[in-house]
Design a protein around this motif. Structure first.
Motif, PDB file in Angstrom:
ATOM      1  N   LYS A  67      -3.222  24.710 -12.970  1.00 47.72           N
ATOM      2  CA  LYS A  67      -2.848  25.574 -14.084  1.00 47.72           C
ATOM      3  C   LYS A  67      -1.467  26.166 -13.825  1.00 47.72           C
ATOM      4  O   LYS A  67      -1.096  26.422 -12.683  1.00 47.72           O
ATOM      5  CB  LYS A  67      -3.872  26.698 -14.261  1.00 47.72           C
ATOM      6  N   SER A  68      -0.735  26.407 -14.907  1.00 44.76           N
ATOM      7  CA  SER A  68       0.608  26.978 -14.784  1.00 44.76           C
ATOM      8  C   SER A  68       0.531  28.420 -14.292  1.00 44.76           C
ATOM      9  O   SER A  68      -0.414  29.141 -14.600  1.00 44.76           O
ATOM     10  CB  SER A  68       1.329  26.918 -16.133  1.00 44.76           C
ATOM     11  N   THR A 106       9.024  29.517 -15.542  1.00 44.38           N
ATOM     12  CA  THR A 106       8.355  30.758 -15.947  1.00 44.38           C
ATOM     13  C   THR A 106       8.658  31.864 -14.943  1.00 44.38           C
ATOM     14  O   THR A 106       8.993  31.602 -13.795  1.00 44.38           O
ATOM     15  CB  THR A 106       6.823  30.569 -16.036  1.00 44.38           C
ATOM     16  N   GLY A 107       8.546  33.088 -15.395  1.00 48.45           N
ATOM     17  CA  GLY A 107       8.729  34.234 -14.509  1.00 48.45           C
ATOM     18  C   GLY A 107      10.166  34.626 -14.260  1.00 48.45           C
ATOM     19  O   GLY A 107      10.440  35.570 -13.523  1.00 48.45           O
ATOM     20  N   ARG A 108      11.120  33.938 -14.864  1.00 45.46           N
ATOM     21  CA  ARG A 108      12.544  34.255 -14.659  1.00 45.46           C
ATOM     22  C   ARG A 108      13.159  34.872 -15.909  1.00 45.46           C
ATOM     23  O   ARG A 108      14.361  35.030 -15.997  1.00 45.46           O
ATOM     24  CB  ARG A 108      13.315  32.997 -14.275  1.00 45.46           C
ATOM     25  N   GLY A 133       2.250  33.755 -22.758  1.00 41.15           N
ATOM     26  CA  GLY A 133       1.395  32.819 -23.489  1.00 41.15           C
ATOM     27  C   GLY A 133       1.204  31.467 -22.846  1.00 41.15           C
ATOM     28  O   GLY A 133       0.267  30.744 -23.180  1.00 41.15           O
ATOM     29  N   LEU A 134       2.081  31.108 -21.914  1.00 42.70           N
ATOM     30  CA  LEU A 134       1.975  29.789 -21.287  1.00 42.70           C
ATOM     31  C   LEU A 134       1.420  29.851 -19.862  1.00 42.70           C
ATOM     32  O   LEU A 134       1.362  28.834 -19.183  1.00 42.70           O
ATOM     33  CB  LEU A 134       3.338  29.088 -21.293  1.00 42.70           C
ATOM     34  N   LEU A 135       0.995  31.026 -19.412  1.00 45.12           N
ATOM     35  CA  LEU A 135       0.391  31.142 -18.080  1.00 45.12           C
ATOM     36  C   LEU A 135      -1.049  30.632 -18.106  1.00 45.12           C
ATOM     37  O   LEU A 135      -1.724  30.711 -19.123  1.00 45.12           O
ATOM     38  CB  LEU A 135       0.425  32.591 -17.600  1.00 45.12           C
ATOM     39  N   VAL A 188       2.482  24.794 -28.963  1.00 43.41           N
ATOM     40  CA  VAL A 188       3.043  24.341 -27.686  1.00 43.41           C
ATOM     41  C   VAL A 188       2.056  23.408 -26.986  1.00 43.41           C
ATOM     42  O   VAL A 188       0.853  23.683 -26.945  1.00 43.41           O
ATOM     43  CB  VAL A 188       3.338  25.541 -26.750  1.00 43.41           C
ATOM     44  N   GLU A 189       2.579  22.317 -26.427  1.00 41.77           N
ATOM     45  CA  GLU A 189       1.789  21.425 -25.581  1.00 41.77           C
ATOM     46  C   GLU A 189       2.441  21.362 -24.208  1.00 41.77           C
ATOM     47  O   GLU A 189       3.637  21.086 -24.100  1.00 41.77           O
ATOM     48  CB  GLU A 189       1.729  20.019 -26.178  1.00 41.77           C
ATOM     49  N   LEU A 190       1.667  21.634 -23.164  1.00 39.73           N
ATOM     50  CA  LEU A 190       2.169  21.525 -21.793  1.00 39.73           C
ATOM     51  C   LEU A 190       2.080  20.065 -21.371  1.00 39.73           C
ATOM     52  O   LEU A 190       0.998  19.506 -21.232  1.00 39.73           O
ATOM     53  CB  LEU A 190       1.374  22.416 -20.839  1.00 39.73           C
ATOM     54  N   LEU A 191       3.254  19.449 -21.188  1.00 38.91           N
ATOM     55  CA  LEU A 191       3.313  18.036 -20.833  1.00 38.91           C
ATOM     56  C   LEU A 191       3.187  17.820 -19.329  1.00 38.91           C
ATOM     57  O   LEU A 191       2.536  16.876 -18.886  1.00 38.91           O
ATOM     58  CB  LEU A 191       4.624  17.422 -21.331  1.00 38.91           C
TER      59      LEU A 191
END
Length: 181
Positions: A70-71, A106-108, A118-120, A162-165
């Protein structure tokens, strides 16, 4: 005698508003024309933006059967997305139309706060719909989409599909990164 009583009753009903409302009990009341969260314009109904201090809305539209990773904050993510305005559904940005995935870390704070949150904890192959109120998006400054003609008005609520590729390692992400931050 009955004609006189009928005539007096009719006069009483015409004069007395309570009695006349009883007479009209079959008439349907007029419906109000307002809708909560919508505004009537010359072009039709327009959905109002969410209050700026609303919470981020995260909807999972597709979840893969398996999720090995997971991201998390600090990851390099490769995503496809389509951004629309909540109020009228107009597109303002899309990596899909550009036919190139968008890569960022992320996180920057490279992205708006709505994206960062939203993407975590997202699995590769997962699809989400993010509804981002203005405080977590572009705020009162507004902004622009992928083209300068795609203006995002101040206080706008944004919707991203959004789709996480892929979750990339730093070496694989480096050639795709836009910012040298």
């Amino acid at each position: 005698m009955t004609n006189v009583i009928s005539l007096l009753l009719l006069v009483a009903l015409l004069i007395n508003p309570v009695a006349s409302s009883v007479l009209n009990w079959r008439r349907k009341p007029k419906k109000k024309v307002s809708k909560k969260g919508w505004r009537k314009t010359k072009k039709g109904w327009l959905r109002l933006d969410l209050p700026s201090d609303s919470m981020l809305r995260i909807g999972v539209t597709h979840r893969p059967k398996e999720c090995s990773m997971k991201s998390q904050s600090g990851d390099y993510l490769s995503v496809h997305y389509n951004g629309t305005l909540y109020s009228d559904g107009k597109d303002f940005d899309s990596s899909i139309l550009r036919e190139e995935p968008f890569v960022f870390q992320t996180g920057r704070h490279q992205m708006n706060e709505g994206w960062e949150k939203g993407l975590l904890n997202m699995c590769v192959g997962e699809k989400r719909k993010l509804v981002i109120p203005s405080d977590l998006g572009y705020g009162e400054a507004g902004g622009y989409g992928s083209e300068s003609v795609n203006k995002i008005k101040p206080g706008a609520t944004l919707v991203y599909d959004v789709e996480l590729l892929e979750i990339l390692d730093e070496d694989k992400a480096a050639p795709h990164l836009v910012w040298g931050l």
